[in-house]
Design a protein around this motif. Structure first.
Motif, PDB file in Angstrom:
ATOM      1  N   HIS A  59       0.618  -1.375  -0.087  1.00  0.00           N
ATOM      2  CA  HIS A  59       0.059  -0.205  -0.199  1.00  0.00           C
ATOM      3  C   HIS A  59       0.880   0.923  -0.022  1.00  0.00           C
ATOM      4  O   HIS A  59       0.328   2.229  -0.842  1.00  0.00           O
ATOM      5  N   TRP A  76       1.187   3.861  -2.225  1.00  0.00           N
ATOM      6  CA  TRP A  76       0.811   5.584  -2.411  1.00  0.00           C
ATOM      7  C   TRP A  76       1.500   6.217  -3.603  1.00  0.00           C
ATOM      8  O   TRP A  76       1.861   7.317  -3.893  1.00  0.00           O
ATOM      9  N   SER A 133       1.439   6.973  -7.012  1.00  0.00           N
ATOM     10  CA  SER A 133      -0.083   7.079  -7.493  1.00  0.00           C
ATOM     11  C   SER A 133       0.074   9.144  -7.432  1.00  0.00           C
ATOM     12  O   SER A 133       0.914   9.612  -7.073  1.00  0.00           O
ATOM     13  N   ALA A 159      -1.578  10.662  -6.087  1.00  0.00           N
ATOM     14  CA  ALA A 159      -1.532  11.108  -4.117  1.00  0.00           C
ATOM     15  C   ALA A 159      -0.291  11.250  -3.936  1.00  0.00           C
ATOM     16  O   ALA A 159      -0.559  12.233  -3.336  1.00  0.00           O
ATOM     17  N   SER A 160       0.656  10.714  -4.926  1.00  0.00           N
ATOM     18  CA  SER A 160       1.764  11.139  -3.779  1.00  0.00           C
ATOM     19  C   SER A 160       2.812  12.464  -4.198  1.00  0.00           C
ATOM     20  O   SER A 160       4.348  12.579  -4.793  1.00  0.00           O
TER      21      SER A 160
END
Length: 208
Positions: free
Chosen positions: A130, A134, A137, A139-140
């Motif tokens: 996970h 992240w 993705s 998202a980072s």
């Protein structure tokens, strides 16, 4: 390549480096053309807390040296390629419940040592994955050169025994038990574009 310095041959030492640090370099180098052509992407490597401590009690200095170098390589490459839209990161797992413990003859080892982790349990491979997802993705998207510990607080906590001696979590754990808390496999993962995931192999002389 586990051996004290007096019996560690250059060949054994180099085998340790080639099996860990060189793989990360080769994967990154092989992935570079696709990442650049695709307009960016992410690279995530699996490092180790051995890179911070040295793991001297097992004589596995080649392992520790290569893992420490992966940390430095992650930071340096992250800075080098940031302008190309390519992000670079690494994960340092702690005590993780995987089959590696059974392969060493101690299938319950992760749970036997769980009391030495501040969160009082081993982590799972999914939790490491996970973190990788992240980092891969969007998202980072503002993180690069990052190294994330997935270790239940293991690296930064110290406990005291009743007699006042340091019992320890994290960096003290291996010294007490005379065995590594994590010696999992290394992996480098890259993503090109928003949806395609690839694992690259080989180390071409000319990646272009």
């Amino acid at each position: 390549a586990f051996a004290p310095i007096e019996t560690m041959t250059p060949e054994k030492f180099r085998t340790g480096i080639e099996g860990e640090l060189d793989i990360v370099f080769c994967l990154c180098r092989a992935a570079w053309p696709a990442l650049k052509q695709g307009g960016g992407g992410s690279i995530v490597s699996i490092a180790s807390k051995s890179g911070r401590r040295g793991n001297p009690q097992l004589g596995n200095t080649s392992h520790a040296a290569s893992k420490g170098a992966i940390d430095s390589f992650t930071i340096g490459l992250g800075h080098e390629v940031a302008g190309e839209g390519i992000r670079v990161a690494a994960i340092r797992p702690g005590l993780i419940d995987t089959e590696i413990h059974a392969s060493g003859g101690k299938p319950n080892r992760a749970f036997d040592l769980a009391h030495l982790v501040p969160m009082q349990r081993p982590g799972t491979a999914d939790e490491v994955a996970h973190a990788a997802i992240w980092l891969l993705s969007d998202a980072s998207s503002y993180s690069t050169g990052s190294i994330i510990d997935v270790a239940g607080g293991q690296f930064f906590s110290v406990a005291l025994r009743a007699n006042g001696t340091v019992a320890g979590w994290g960096d003290n754990l291996d010294h007490q038990l005379n065995q590594p808390a994590w010696s999992g496999p290394l992996a480098a993962i890259t993503t090109v574009g928003p949806s395609s995931l690839g694992i690259y192999d080989g180390c071409p002389d000319d990646p272009t």
